[in-house]
Design a protein around this motif. Structure first.
Motif, PDB file in Angstrom:
ATOM      1  N   SER A  11     133.604  81.182  60.236  1.00 67.02           N
ATOM      2  CA  SER A  11     133.108  80.081  59.420  1.00 67.02           C
ATOM      3  C   SER A  11     132.023  79.324  60.184  1.00 67.02           C
ATOM      4  CB  SER A  11     134.252  79.130  59.083  1.00 67.02           C
ATOM      5  OG  SER A  11     134.557  78.304  60.198  1.00 67.02           O
ATOM      6  N   HIS A  33     127.192  72.129  57.844  1.00 68.06           N
ATOM      7  CA  HIS A  33     128.446  72.367  57.122  1.00 68.06           C
ATOM      8  C   HIS A  33     128.903  71.050  56.504  1.00 68.06           C
ATOM      9  CE1 HIS A  33     132.216  74.076  56.032  1.00 68.06           C
ATOM     10  NE2 HIS A  33     132.925  73.576  57.035  1.00 68.06           N
ATOM     11  N   HIS A  81     129.936  69.189  52.186  1.00 63.32           N
ATOM     12  CA  HIS A  81     130.483  69.471  50.854  1.00 63.32           C
ATOM     13  C   HIS A  81     129.686  68.710  49.809  1.00 63.32           C
ATOM     14  CE1 HIS A  81     132.448  65.544  50.704  1.00 63.32           C
ATOM     15  NE2 HIS A  81     133.085  65.798  51.834  1.00 63.32           N
ATOM     16  N   THR A  94     135.783  72.485  41.981  1.00 59.75           N
ATOM     17  CA  THR A  94     135.213  73.826  42.149  1.00 59.75           C
ATOM     18  C   THR A  94     135.765  74.813  41.134  1.00 59.75           C
ATOM     19  OG1 THR A  94     134.951  73.435  44.540  1.00 59.75           O
ATOM     20  CG2 THR A  94     134.890  75.727  43.786  1.00 59.75           C
ATOM     21  N   THR A 149     130.129  73.916  51.941  1.00 55.25           N
ATOM     22  CA  THR A 149     128.953  74.765  52.103  1.00 55.25           C
ATOM     23  C   THR A 149     129.137  75.675  53.321  1.00 55.25           C
ATOM     24  OG1 THR A 149     127.783  73.148  53.472  1.00 55.25           O
ATOM     25  CG2 THR A 149     127.483  72.983  51.090  1.00 55.25           C
ATOM     26  N   THR A 150     128.727  76.919  53.178  1.00 50.25           N
ATOM     27  CA  THR A 150     128.794  77.883  54.284  1.00 50.25           C
ATOM     28  C   THR A 150     127.487  78.661  54.441  1.00 50.25           C
ATOM     29  OG1 THR A 150     129.738  79.587  52.853  1.00 50.25           O
ATOM     30  CG2 THR A 150     131.292  78.186  54.053  1.00 50.25           C
ATOM     31  N   LEU A 151     126.866  79.000  53.329  1.00 50.09           N
ATOM     32  CA  LEU A 151     125.622  79.780  53.358  1.00 50.09           C
ATOM     33  C   LEU A 151     124.483  78.948  53.947  1.00 50.09           C
ATOM     34  CD1 LEU A 151     125.892  81.375  49.796  1.00 50.09           C
ATOM     35  CD2 LEU A 151     126.520  82.409  51.993  1.00 50.09           C
ATOM     36  N   PRO A 152     123.434  79.585  54.496  1.00 55.52           N
ATOM     37  CA  PRO A 152     123.156  81.025  54.439  1.00 55.52           C
ATOM     38  C   PRO A 152     123.709  81.846  55.602  1.00 55.52           C
ATOM     39  CG  PRO A 152     121.259  79.890  55.336  1.00 55.52           C
ATOM     40  CD  PRO A 152     122.263  78.814  55.012  1.00 55.52           C
ATOM     41  N   MET A 198     134.093  83.313  45.063  1.00 51.41           N
ATOM     42  CA  MET A 198     132.926  82.446  45.089  1.00 51.41           C
ATOM     43  C   MET A 198     133.268  81.132  44.400  1.00 51.41           C
ATOM     44  SD  MET A 198     129.830  82.393  46.273  1.00 51.41           S
ATOM     45  CE  MET A 198     129.337  84.100  46.501  1.00 51.41           C
ATOM     46  N   ASP A 220     126.115  77.976  44.845  1.00 46.91           N
ATOM     47  CA  ASP A 220     127.444  78.541  44.991  1.00 46.91           C
ATOM     48  C   ASP A 220     127.666  78.992  46.438  1.00 46.91           C
ATOM     49  OD1 ASP A 220     127.539  78.107  42.306  1.00 46.91           O
ATOM     50  OD2 ASP A 220     127.593  80.227  41.731  1.00 46.91           O
ATOM     51  N   HIS A 221     128.918  78.895  46.870  1.00 44.13           N
ATOM     52  CA  HIS A 221     129.287  79.311  48.225  1.00 44.13           C
ATOM     53  C   HIS A 221     130.606  80.069  48.179  1.00 44.13           C
ATOM     54  CE1 HIS A 221     126.361  76.834  50.506  1.00 44.13           C
ATOM     55  NE2 HIS A 221     126.465  76.021  49.465  1.00 44.13           N
TER      56      HIS A 221
END
Length: 259
Positions: A117, A127, A129, A136, A165-168, A180, A193-194
């Motif tokens: 993560s 990172h 939210h 969600t 949030t995690t991407l990219p 997702m 979307d994450h």
């Protein structure tokens, strides 16, 4: 033996994890131990009993901003170094919060080290939210639909958790995405979307299941309950149960964190 390691200010993990552990013991033949911050969930510097990790076949972590002493962290490190599997929930992405320059500061990146993560809250990975007023919509990633962890899990369900949030750049190390998340009522116009659940192999060579869900109300949702039970079986190297023993009575309250 499954050892649950809990300690967070916000999501009542010291109450949700024992209910999951009890279900695993009652209906699925597991032996479990649940460890808790002491003397209460706001106690950031003490989780008694971590030596139980020496006997663990699987470790489940639900932590938030702990500052455990070195001797306790050593039990966690020794477990990870065995390459045994781990399961993680939500704030475990930022399990530790040591001050800059502390001898254990590297453990602030526990999420990256153990769960692929982002390496802690904020930082280079940004990172964060989409706000406490959001929630969600969760959907199965089509390519993952045959993954055993998703056995019996609804293709779509709603979670109270505000989307992390995690991407990219995360999940890292070739992780396999399972679910997702789409933010409902986000606090940012550019919300995307994450992933909210994935598997993989961590930097210690251990199997990983991680979900950024974990609000206590998520545990009232039967698809999420089934996901969790399935994931524990998968991580422990056991066949995912084909027979579902029915919804687990949870109803654990959420609390606003004190810090």
């Amino acid at each position: 033996m499954v050892v649950f390691v809990t300690g967070d200010h916000e999501y009542s993990s010291e109450a949700t994890m024992p209910l999951i552990a009890a279900e695993l013991e009652k209906n699925y033949g597991f032996r479990t131990i649940v460890l808790k911050s002491s003397p209460d969930h706001n106690s950031e510097e003490n989780i008694p009993g971590l030596e139980a990790l020496k006997e663990a076949d699987l470790a489940v972590f639900f932590l938030r901003w702990r500052r455990l002493p070195a001797d306790q962290v050593k039990h966690i490190e020794d477990y990870l170094k065995t390459g045994k599997p781990v399961v993680g929930f939500r704030t475990t992405t930022h399990a530790f919060n040591y001050p800059k320059g502390h001898e254990l500061e590297k453990w602030n990146a526990f999420g990256e080290m153990a769960f692929n993560s982002p390496p802690g809250w904020g930082g280079k990975a940004n990172h964060t939210h989409y706000g406490h007023e959001s929630s969600t919509d969760v959907s199965v990633i089509p390519e993952a639909s045959n993954n055993p962890i998703l056995t019996g899990v609804d293709q779509k369900f709603h979670a109270k958790s505000w989307l992390y949030t995690t991407l990219p750049d995360y999940p890292s190390r070739g992780s396999d995405l399972l679910l997702m998340g789409h933010s409902v009522n986000p606090n940012k116009a550019d919300a995307i979307d994450h992933p909210v659940a994935w598997t993989g192999e961590n930097s210690y060579g251990g199997k990983v299941f991680m979900t950024t869900l974990g609000h206590p109300e998520d545990f009232n949702e039967e698809p999420f309950q089934r996901l969790v039970i399935n994931a524990v079986h998968w991580a422990a190297g056991k066949p995912v149960p084909k027979k579902w023993n029915g919804a687990i009575e949870m109803n654990v309250p959420y609390r606003t964190p004190e810090n």
